[in-house]
Design a protein around this motif. Structure first.
Motif, PDB file in Angstrom:
ATOM      1  N   ALA A 651       0.839  -1.203   0.000  1.00 24.10           N
ATOM      2  CA  ALA A 651       0.000   0.000   0.000  1.00 24.10           C
ATOM      3  C   ALA A 651       0.878   1.259   0.000  1.00 24.10           C
ATOM      4  CB  ALA A 651      -0.930  -0.003   1.217  1.00 24.10           C
ATOM      5  N   ILE A 652       1.955   1.231   0.815  1.00 23.58           N
ATOM      6  CA  ILE A 652       2.849   2.399   0.871  1.00 23.58           C
ATOM      7  C   ILE A 652       3.717   2.475  -0.388  1.00 23.58           C
ATOM      8  CG2 ILE A 652       4.800   3.455   2.086  1.00 23.58           C
ATOM      9  CD1 ILE A 652       3.691   2.450   4.698  1.00 23.58           C
ATOM     10  N   ALA A 653       4.269   1.331  -0.805  1.00 27.35           N
ATOM     11  CA  ALA A 653       5.215   1.320  -1.931  1.00 27.35           C
ATOM     12  C   ALA A 653       4.545   1.692  -3.243  1.00 27.35           C
ATOM     13  CB  ALA A 653       5.878  -0.050  -2.041  1.00 27.35           C
ATOM     14  N   THR A 654       3.223   1.449  -3.359  1.00 30.53           N
ATOM     15  CA  THR A 654       2.531   1.792  -4.610  1.00 30.53           C
ATOM     16  C   THR A 654       1.630   3.015  -4.437  1.00 30.53           C
ATOM     17  OG1 THR A 654       0.693   0.313  -4.068  1.00 30.53           O
ATOM     18  CG2 THR A 654       2.480  -0.627  -5.373  1.00 30.53           C
ATOM     19  N   ALA A 655       1.750   3.694  -3.268  1.00 28.38           N
ATOM     20  CA  ALA A 655       0.925   4.887  -2.983  1.00 28.38           C
ATOM     21  C   ALA A 655      -0.555   4.601  -3.231  1.00 28.38           C
ATOM     22  CB  ALA A 655       1.382   6.082  -3.844  1.00 28.38           C
ATOM     23  N   LYS A 656      -1.021   3.475  -2.720  1.00 30.80           N
ATOM     24  CA  LYS A 656      -2.391   3.038  -2.971  1.00 30.80           C
ATOM     25  C   LYS A 656      -3.377   3.945  -2.231  1.00 30.80           C
ATOM     26  CE  LYS A 656      -4.992  -1.249  -3.236  1.00 30.80           C
ATOM     27  NZ  LYS A 656      -5.024  -2.658  -2.851  1.00 30.80           N
ATOM     28  N   VAL A 657      -4.385   4.420  -2.961  1.00 34.62           N
ATOM     29  CA  VAL A 657      -5.376   5.321  -2.361  1.00 34.62           C
ATOM     30  C   VAL A 657      -6.717   4.605  -2.253  1.00 34.62           C
ATOM     31  CG1 VAL A 657      -6.688   7.473  -2.706  1.00 34.62           C
ATOM     32  CG2 VAL A 657      -4.236   7.418  -3.168  1.00 34.62           C
ATOM     33  N   GLY A 658      -7.327   4.672  -1.082  1.00 34.42           N
ATOM     34  CA  GLY A 658      -8.690   4.162  -0.923  1.00 34.42           C
ATOM     35  C   GLY A 658      -9.647   5.159  -1.540  1.00 34.42           C
ATOM     36  N   THR A 659     -10.458   4.716  -2.517  1.00 34.93           N
ATOM     37  CA  THR A 659     -11.350   5.662  -3.204  1.00 34.93           C
ATOM     38  C   THR A 659     -12.715   5.767  -2.529  1.00 34.93           C
ATOM     39  OG1 THR A 659     -12.000   3.920  -4.717  1.00 34.93           O
ATOM     40  CG2 THR A 659     -10.197   5.354  -5.432  1.00 34.93           C
ATOM     41  N   SER A 660     -12.784   5.323  -1.285  1.00 31.06           N
ATOM     42  CA  SER A 660     -13.949   5.540  -0.424  1.00 31.06           C
ATOM     43  C   SER A 660     -13.455   5.234   0.977  1.00 31.06           C
ATOM     44  CB  SER A 660     -15.100   4.588  -0.783  1.00 31.06           C
ATOM     45  OG  SER A 660     -14.758   3.256  -0.435  1.00 31.06           O
TER      46      SER A 660
END
Length: 796
Positions: A651-660
């Motif tokens: 999640a950190i390494a790919t800058a994953k964003v929760g879209t809700s």
């Protein structure tokens, strides 16, 4: 208990059926599922294969749409498929049935006849129509259904558009309407406007008129479509899709249908002959099957990478590269609305005249029709803000620009034949008023009086509802203290609220100092601390520009002390002696997300977009985010620490964003115990209730974690192996590898054996050291400069 003191039975919606699995029906069902409401989606039985085939396809389609109608994909699976042949008996257990089939009176009435015998005796039956007469539809219902029948008009897409219009018919039961409004506002998070039963109701009647007026004036002044869109989007406080792109997004056939409704049902409207018809170019596009975004060709289309726009005069497409005139854009930037409109009106520039004409024609229309379209001016403005995404309603703009002066100018233009029609403005416009909104209420032309806000209980939860120009300015409690970064205030309920004042609520030294001082004060004098801002976003993260002076002088010591101060504040939030609850909406990125990860509880609006996105600027989370995920993995592991850590690391390494907010919980930025609230105007109320409940139940901060296991060298080596494969496969750059490896070092606990017990400070020190290593790296510096200049990430 005497009868008089007993309250009405609570209205609880356990189960809702949606009839019709088209675009709107399926998305309404999706939003019900988002809100934990059991939803049954009906359609015709499929001609072959599974009888529920039509509905099952619609549910599958929900998972593919972007932006997604569901908060998390699994919610689509919660919708129960049904068909009219086999499952009508399920309707008797539904508290609400929403009919959302095609806009044809005969089809709708045929369906009502079919379902009526199966409805429960208290079931509310509502039709989701954008323009058919609710009273006409009610007449086609069995008499027993009529008190429980009304119109309910969701805007597309239902998850994201705040507006729902409730349209009563003459037989609608008043208490039923109040109950329905309560459900829509709190459970589904909607802004409700009660509309009169007139064609297209409030928002579409005026919003579509506004689009037709723009099309008319574009032709009159010879303005290209792409120029119109450049001028009538965000520059006017309106959505990026502006005018013509909005028609493409909505669907040109849908747009033409709404126009046709106006043409067929409003023969006596003074604008009928001149405006209520589809322009010839629109009819031709529809005949050719060019329906806009859904067919990938409409007013706009793409050829390769080139964007083209229709030139209606020539009847072909030209490259869409024209922007509005800079001189006109300068006029649009004038802060004072009175001066801005004066300049636009007197300018000889065709684009300025076009803009003035668009505003004038809408003002003319809403004043002329206020008495027959809406109960009051507030309903018009909120309907347009919530249904069409304008930052200010048309009456608000008029009032802000000086009511009398604008009224005189509109009157002069009508007299000079410059308006679309010469219908006179109503007398009330000139009765000496300074506007239609006042602290006491908003003007009702049909009642000739000011009307206050709804007094339904549901609105007591909205401590600071949407405000209009001219209403009393909201008083955000009593200031306890204020600095450049924050304001701490209270409303006398033993809680301290802290709100950030920085641009986009970025976190710099003044915010850090303010949050610490707020915690000091709350520990000394209050039961809890709530972090809430008067508008979104929650926070775009650390204020990188505040580091610039130290950065220019290569003063690494002061930058390190800033990062340490950030980490210390996160830890202070975690271990303070009072409950700290945050209420979030909009973006919660980077350092803003790190603060949330350290709160006792987060109350998130469904539309909270959350993530640790630092790798986008070549950095790693330096405010405790890496540490926090490593700690959570250790606490959650079921014997396999690396497996627990892997998803957090990615999640950190790919800058994953929760879209809700729900997806934020799924990724792990938010905990499962954090709350998701659907109405942003209820966030502060819910957050306060949470903080008070914790305080009342004898709140103690969590015990400091003295030792938790980390994955160590072997964990880092496993991650490195995967990174090497990605680098060699060309999926990540050398610098991406470098950043990702440093993140792995923090999250696996550095150069130690797997299973070594460390404390939080151990990881925070590695996190800080690696943050500085990256900040000193020229490639990261390029990424930061690029982001500050272009507001998008650089891949180098």
């Amino acid at each position: 208990m005497s009868q008089s003191t007993m309250s009405h039975n609570k209205f609880v919606v356990r189960k809702v059926a949606v009839l019709g699995a088209g675009v709107m029906g399926a998305q309404i069902a999706a939003h019900l599922a988002n809100a934990n409401v059991e939803a049954i989606l009906f359609d015709l039985p499929a001609k072959e294969g599974n009888p529920n085939g039509i509905v099952l396809r619609a549910i599958e389609n929900l998972k593919k749409q972007n932006p997604s109608p569901v908060g998390v994909r699994s919610r689509a699976e919660a919708i129960k498929p049904a068909n009219y042949d086999q499952h009508l008996h399920l309707l008797k257990d539904c508290d609400l049935v929403i009919e959302a089939i095609a806009e044809r009176m005969d089809w709708k009435l045929g369906l009502y006849e079919k379902v009526a015998p199966h409805l429960g005796e208290k079931t509310i039956f509502a039709t989701n129509t954008s323009g058919l007469s609710i009273n006409k539809l009610a007449e086609g219902c069995p008499a027993s259904m009529r008190p429980r029948f009304c119109g309910i008009h969701f805007f597309n897409p239902p998850r994201y558009m705040h507006l729902v219009e409730i349209i009563p018919c003459v037989t609608s039961d008043a208490e039923m309407l109040d109950q329905l409004e309560g459900f829509l506002v709190t459970t589904l998070g909607k802004g409700v406007v009660r509309a009169k039963d007139t064609p297209n109701f409030v928002a579409n009647r005026i919003g579509v008129f506004s689009m037709l007026a723009a099309i008319h004036n574009a032709a009159k002044f010879g303005i290209r479509f792409d120029v119109v869109d450049d001028l009538t989007g965000p520059r006017l406080g309106r959505p990026k899709s502006a005018t013509f792109r909005t028609a493409d997004v909505v669907g040109l056939d849908t747009f033409a249908h709404v126009v046709k409704t106006m043409q067929d049902t409003l023969p006596n409207d003074p604008w009928h002959a001149e405006l209520f018809k589809s322009p010839e170019w629109l009819t031709k596009l529809i005949e050719a099957g060019a329906l806009g975004a859904k067919t990938k060709v409409g007013i706009y289309k793409k050829e390769g990478k080139t964007k083209l726009v229709l030139d209606p005069a020539a009847g072909n497409y030209v490259e869409a590269n024209k922007k509005g005139d800079d001189a006109v854009k300068e006029l649009m930037k004038i802060k004072d609305p009175a001066k801005r409109f004066a300049k636009l009106r007197e300018s000889k520039n065709a684009e300025a005249q076009f803009l003035w004409a668009c505003f004038r024609d809408v003002w003319h229309y809403i004043a002329y029709h206020l008495s027959d379209i809406a109960d009051n001016a507030r309903d018009v403005d909120l309907a347009i803000r919530w249904g069409f995404g304008w930052s200010e309603g048309p009456f608000e703009t008029w009032q802000a620009a000086g009511w009398q002066q604008i009224a005189e100018w509109v009157k002069e233009d009508i007299a000079a034949g410059k308006g679309i029609v010469n219908a006179e403005l109503p007398a009330w416009v000139f009765d000496g008023r300074t506007g239609v909104h006042a602290p006491e209420g908003s003007y009702s032309a049909s009642g000739n009086k000011l009307v206050g806000r709804s007094q339904l209980d549901i609105y007591k939860r909205q401590l600071f509802p949407a405000r209009l120009v001219g209403e009393a300015a909201p008083v955000y409690g009593e200031t306890v203290f204020e600095n450049d970064g924050v304001r701490a205030w209270t409303t006398g309920d033993e809680l301290l609220v802290v709100s950030f004042k920085s641009k986009a609520h970025s976190i710099g030294p003044a915010v850090l100092e303010g949050v610490n001082k707020a915690i000091d004060l709350a520990e000394a004098q209050y039961k809890g601390l709530v972090m809430w801002h008067t508008e979104e976003p929650w926070s775009v993260g650390a204020d990188l520009s505040s580091m610039l002076p130290a950065f220019m002088q290569q003063d690494w010591a002061s930058i390190e002390s800033m990062i340490k101060s950030f980490q210390d504040t996160s830890m202070r939030i975690r271990y303070s002696q009072i409950p700290v609850v945050a209420a979030t909406q909009g973006y919660a990125f980077g350092g803003g997300c790190e603060f949330l990860m350290h709160c006792d509880r987060v109350v998130s609006h469904l539309e909270t977009y959350i993530g640790l996105v630092e790798v986008g600027v070549g950095l790693l989370p330096g405010g405790g985010g890496c540490k926090e995920f490593a700690l959570r993995a250790a606490q959650e592991q079921k014997g396999d620490l690396f497996a627990a850590l892997k998803d957090y690391y990615m999640a950190i390494a790919t800058a994953k964003v929760g879209t809700s907010a729900m997806e934020g919980q799924e990724i792990g930025y938010l905990r499962k115990s954090d709350l998701v609230v659907f109405n942003q105007y209820e966030l502060l109320h819910v957050a306060k209730q949470q903080a008070l409940a914790m305080a009342e139940s004898g709140y103690r901060p969590p015990l400091r974690v003295t030792g938790f296991a980390v994955a160590g060298r072997t964990g880092r080596a496993s991650i490195r192996g995967q990174l090497t494969n990605m680098k060699e496969g060309g999926f990540i750059s050398e610098h991406d590898y470098f950043i990702s490896d440093l993140i792995a070092e923090v999250m696996t606990g550095g150069d130690v054996e797997a299973g070594t017990l460390v404390d939080e400070q151990w990881l925070l020190e590695i996190e800080r050291r690696n943050f500085l290593t990256l900040l000193k790296n020229p490639k990261t510096q390029e990424r930061i400069a690029y982001m500050l200049q272009y507001n998008k990430p650089l891949r180098n």
